[in-house]
Design a protein around this motif. Structure first.
Motif, PDB file in Angstrom:
ATOM      1  N   GLU A 187       0.801  -1.227   0.000  1.00  0.00           N
ATOM      2  CA  GLU A 187       0.000   0.000   0.000  1.00  0.00           C
ATOM      3  C   GLU A 187       0.837   1.282   0.000  1.00  0.00           C
ATOM      4  O   GLU A 187       0.367   2.332  -0.412  1.00  0.00           O
ATOM      5  N   HIS A 188       2.076   1.201   0.469  1.00  0.00           N
ATOM      6  CA  HIS A 188       2.880   2.424   0.562  1.00  0.00           C
ATOM      7  C   HIS A 188       4.011   2.495  -0.460  1.00  0.00           C
ATOM      8  O   HIS A 188       4.773   3.458  -0.471  1.00  0.00           O
ATOM      9  N   GLY A 189       4.157   1.443  -1.267  1.00  0.00           N
ATOM     10  CA  GLY A 189       5.101   1.521  -2.377  1.00  0.00           C
ATOM     11  C   GLY A 189       6.560   1.269  -2.046  1.00  0.00           C
ATOM     12  O   GLY A 189       7.450   1.679  -2.786  1.00  0.00           O
ATOM     13  N   TYR A 190       6.815   0.596  -0.937  1.00  0.00           N
ATOM     14  CA  TYR A 190       8.202   0.289  -0.572  1.00  0.00           C
ATOM     15  C   TYR A 190       8.604  -1.077  -1.131  1.00  0.00           C
ATOM     16  O   TYR A 190       7.786  -1.980  -1.229  1.00  0.00           O
ATOM     17  N   THR A 191       9.875  -1.208  -1.467  1.00  0.00           N
ATOM     18  CA  THR A 191      10.432  -2.486  -1.899  1.00  0.00           C
ATOM     19  C   THR A 191      11.071  -3.175  -0.703  1.00  0.00           C
ATOM     20  O   THR A 191      11.821  -2.558   0.051  1.00  0.00           O
ATOM     21  N   GLU A 192      10.748  -4.458  -0.531  1.00  0.00           N
ATOM     22  CA  GLU A 192      11.244  -5.175   0.634  1.00  0.00           C
ATOM     23  C   GLU A 192      12.674  -5.654   0.417  1.00  0.00           C
ATOM     24  O   GLU A 192      13.017  -6.187  -0.632  1.00  0.00           O
ATOM     25  N   LEU A 193      13.503  -5.467   1.456  1.00  0.00           N
ATOM     26  CA  LEU A 193      14.884  -5.948   1.422  1.00  0.00           C
ATOM     27  C   LEU A 193      15.121  -6.852   2.621  1.00  0.00           C
ATOM     28  O   LEU A 193      14.471  -6.712   3.651  1.00  0.00           O
ATOM     29  N   PHE A 194      16.060  -7.742   2.459  1.00  0.00           N
ATOM     30  CA  PHE A 194      16.559  -8.465   3.636  1.00  0.00           C
ATOM     31  C   PHE A 194      18.075  -8.447   3.594  1.00  0.00           C
ATOM     32  O   PHE A 194      18.696  -9.272   2.953  1.00  0.00           O
ATOM     33  N   PRO A 195      18.686  -7.460   4.266  1.00  0.00           N
ATOM     34  CA  PRO A 195      20.136  -7.256   4.199  1.00  0.00           C
ATOM     35  C   PRO A 195      20.871  -8.158   5.190  1.00  0.00           C
ATOM     36  O   PRO A 195      20.248  -8.819   6.018  1.00  0.00           O
ATOM     37  N   PRO A 196      22.202  -8.161   5.104  1.00  0.00           N
ATOM     38  CA  PRO A 196      23.011  -8.872   6.097  1.00  0.00           C
ATOM     39  C   PRO A 196      22.778  -8.306   7.493  1.00  0.00           C
ATOM     40  O   PRO A 196      22.474  -7.127   7.654  1.00  0.00           O
ATOM     41  N   ILE A 197      22.925  -9.154   8.494  1.00  0.00           N
ATOM     42  CA  ILE A 197      22.753  -8.747   9.890  1.00  0.00           C
ATOM     43  C   ILE A 197      24.103  -8.412  10.509  1.00  0.00           C
ATOM     44  O   ILE A 197      24.181  -7.720  11.513  1.00  0.00           O
ATOM     45  N   LEU A 198      25.173  -8.913   9.910  1.00  0.00           N
ATOM     46  CA  LEU A 198      26.520  -8.521  10.325  1.00  0.00           C
ATOM     47  C   LEU A 198      27.007  -7.439   9.376  1.00  0.00           C
ATOM     48  O   LEU A 198      26.817  -7.533   8.166  1.00  0.00           O
ATOM     49  N   ILE A 199      27.628  -6.423   9.943  1.00  0.00           N
ATOM     50  CA  ILE A 199      27.943  -5.227   9.173  1.00  0.00           C
ATOM     51  C   ILE A 199      29.393  -4.823   9.414  1.00  0.00           C
ATOM     52  O   ILE A 199      29.849  -4.823  10.551  1.00  0.00           O
ATOM     53  N   ASN A 200      30.099  -4.466   8.353  1.00  0.00           N
ATOM     54  CA  ASN A 200      31.510  -4.090   8.526  1.00  0.00           C
ATOM     55  C   ASN A 200      31.654  -2.643   9.019  1.00  0.00           C
ATOM     56  O   ASN A 200      30.708  -1.862   8.991  1.00  0.00           O
ATOM     57  N   SER A 201      32.854  -2.322   9.459  1.00  0.00           N
ATOM     58  CA  SER A 201      33.049  -1.036  10.127  1.00  0.00           C
ATOM     59  C   SER A 201      32.888   0.125   9.147  1.00  0.00           C
ATOM     60  O   SER A 201      32.485   1.217   9.538  1.00  0.00           O
ATOM     61  N   GLU A 202      33.191  -0.116   7.883  1.00  0.00           N
ATOM     62  CA  GLU A 202      33.054   0.965   6.913  1.00  0.00           C
ATOM     63  C   GLU A 202      31.585   1.403   6.790  1.00  0.00           C
ATOM     64  O   GLU A 202      31.282   2.591   6.736  1.00  0.00           O
ATOM     65  N   SER A 203      30.700   0.429   6.778  1.00  0.00           N
ATOM     66  CA  SER A 203      29.271   0.759   6.720  1.00  0.00           C
ATOM     67  C   SER A 203      28.826   1.449   7.993  1.00  0.00           C
ATOM     68  O   SER A 203      28.009   2.374   7.969  1.00  0.00           O
ATOM     69  N   MET A 204      29.364   0.994   9.112  1.00  0.00           N
ATOM     70  CA  MET A 204      28.977   1.584  10.392  1.00  0.00           C
ATOM     71  C   MET A 204      29.415   3.042  10.458  1.00  0.00           C
ATOM     72  O   MET A 204      28.689   3.905  10.948  1.00  0.00           O
ATOM     73  N   ARG A 205      30.596   3.311   9.941  1.00  0.00           N
ATOM     74  CA  ARG A 205      31.077   4.685   9.944  1.00  0.00           C
ATOM     75  C   ARG A 205      30.230   5.560   9.026  1.00  0.00           C
ATOM     76  O   ARG A 205      29.947   6.702   9.333  1.00  0.00           O
TER      77      ARG A 205
END
Length: 422
Positions: A187-205
């Motif tokens: 109803e709201h037009g979003y695309t569903e994702l299922f990303p990794p649950i572990l994340i590297n430090s570059e993404s965290m920064r």
RNA sequence: GGAGAGGUGGCAGAGUUGGUUGAAUGCGGCGGUCUCGAAAACCGUUGUGCCUCUACCCGGGGCACCGAGGGUUCGAAUCCCUCCCUCUCCGCCA
């Protein structure tokens, strides 16, 4: 991250804006370092240009069979100077980064003034808290007596602030996740994702979770450069890091269910009972990548998408605009959704919807190409839609009956396959 | 986990006896010629960041970038080291 060129051009404006957050930004120091850096860079580049020219001449000389020893010697000396200058530049850059990366986003003009929570302004409220003709119980008591929430065994398996859900409890958790995602995707037009649950430090920064102060909150893996996801905002916003999107692909709306993990350092003694503050909790996140001109309206729309969930569940809530002093580090404007919780005799945050403008995009280097022109930074927004555990608690408490059972909200009956729990 | 191959511009794909190679060529994209229009053909054009000049834009000059970081060298996409990632085969598993 702020725009350094803007910062350079009109530091006083930034000083004033950041002052609304109660911050005295060290901008004078920044301006001085920045000036020095450009000086060093100019000198280094001038010498490099010289060296490049000399290298060409050496090559030509060698081809012609002419001796070039003196040129090589001079060039070698130049190389040493360049190395020293670059080292100096890197050092200054590091100092600049230390300042800039700790500067929060200036609040938008329509963000209310205020130093803390008490300055937040209610913008609307929906539904009215139901009166009970019996003494309502908190969700942890109801959950225990219905045997759908088992905190002792959750702690046995992990530690405190971890919970075991059982039977209809586990089913309710799963029902909420499905209901949220279905609503947002269909109803709201979003695309569903299922990303990794572990994340590297570059993404965290990139999203600012790893700054000096926030680093305490994350669970870090011992043997790898990976962290447990603290909020789906991180993996989802990072999907386009270092990319240039096509303008016609914007806006991008994505939603993701993802377990989230926080150490809750410094929260000792707060919300110790029940599902409100857990180390592991489920959340459905809404994230938008949009053209800068549209982000203000997109925040209103995103907030309404989150509110819609509460309306469908018929849970009373109010929406507040966070004041300048209460804004998160990266947000330029934030609406918090607060649901009515009888056990608190008050409203409790269940969603936080923010417009980051280009603050995250600059740090993450997410751009789009406008027309045939230069790439521009996108604006990013996100909000919970919603926090599952807190919704769980709100349903148990608001839908409790005197006999200890809980009525299943109309919107969830199909997902639950039952009309009441207990 | 074991063995091997490889990471170059939007994509495909050259370049590894170090020296006008920011990088051939093809495709795609953009502009133009032609056409009633389109296709085809032909011509031209086509990366990003930073510094600097001019008043911002446009433009000019310079520096950097061939997975990331470091090293050797007057000079590195090309040589050396470390790391990351991808692919193939084997093993293992959901």
């Amino acid at each position: 991250m702020l725009d350094i060129k803007q910062l350079r051009r009109r530091p006083d404006d930034f000083k004033r804006a950041l002052g609304r957050r109660g911050l005295d930004a060290p901008l004078d120091e920044f301006i001085e370092l920045d000036r020095k850096l450009r000086e060093v860079i100019a000198e280094s580049e001038e010498k490099k240009a010289w060296r490049n020219r000399a290298s060409g001449e050496i090559a030509a000389a060698r081809r012609a069979g002419i001796d070039a020893t003196d040129k090589i010697k001079a060039s070698r000396k130049l190389g040493e100077m360049i190395k020293a200058l670059d080292l100096m530049a890197r050092d200054i850059e590091k100092q600049l980064d230390d300042i800039v990366l700790e500067l929060p986003n200036p609040p938008l003009d329509d963000v209310p003034d205020g130093a803390d929570e008490s300055g937040n302004v209610q913008v609307r409220a929906w539904g009215s808290p139901a009166g009970f003709d019996f003494k309502p119980r908190p969700h942890w008591e109801i959950g225990a007596s219905l045997d759908i929430i088992d905190q002792e065994r959750g702690s046995k398996v992990a530690e405190s602030r971890f919970t075991l859900l059982k039977g209809a409890g586990a089913r309710l958790e799963r029902a909420l996740i499905n209901f949220f995602l279905n609503l947002h995707t269909t109803e709201h037009g979003y695309t569903e994702l299922f990303p990794p649950i572990l994340i590297n430090s570059e993404s965290m920064r990139g999203t600012g979770q790893l700054s000096k102060f926030a680093g305490q909150e994350m669970y870090k893996l011992r043997d790898d450069d990976l962290y447990l996801n603290p909020t789906a905002e991180v993996p989802v916003t990072n999907i386009y890091r270092d990319e240039i999107l096509a303008e016609e692909d914007l806006p991008v709306y994505v939603t993701a269910y993802l377990p989230s993990f926080r150490r809750e350092a410094g929260a000792a003694g707060r919300d110790t009972r029940g599902l409100i503050r857990q180390h592991q909790f489920n959340k459905v996140e809404l994230v938008k990548f949009v053209r800068p001109e549209t982000s203000s309206g997109e925040l209103e729309a995103l907030t309404l998408n989150a509110e819609e969930v509460l309306k469908r569940l018929e849970l009373p809530f109010r929406t507040v605009s966070l004041c300048a002093g209460d804004l998160g580090f990266a947000a330029a404007k934030t609406y918090d959704l607060e649901v009515w919780l009888p056990s608190y005799s008050g409203y409790k945050e269940i969603s936080s919807c923010s417009n980051f403008l280009d603050f995250q995009a600059r740090r993450l280097n997410i751009r789009y190409r406008s027309g045939g022109g230069k790439p521009r930074f996108v604006h990013t927004l996100n909000g919970s839609g919603l926090a599952v555990g807190r919704t769980f608690a709100a349903i148990i408490e608001n839908y409790q009956n005197e006999d200890g059972s809980v009525t299943v909200p109309e919107a969830l009956k199909d997902y639950m396959g039952m009309e009441r729990i207990g």
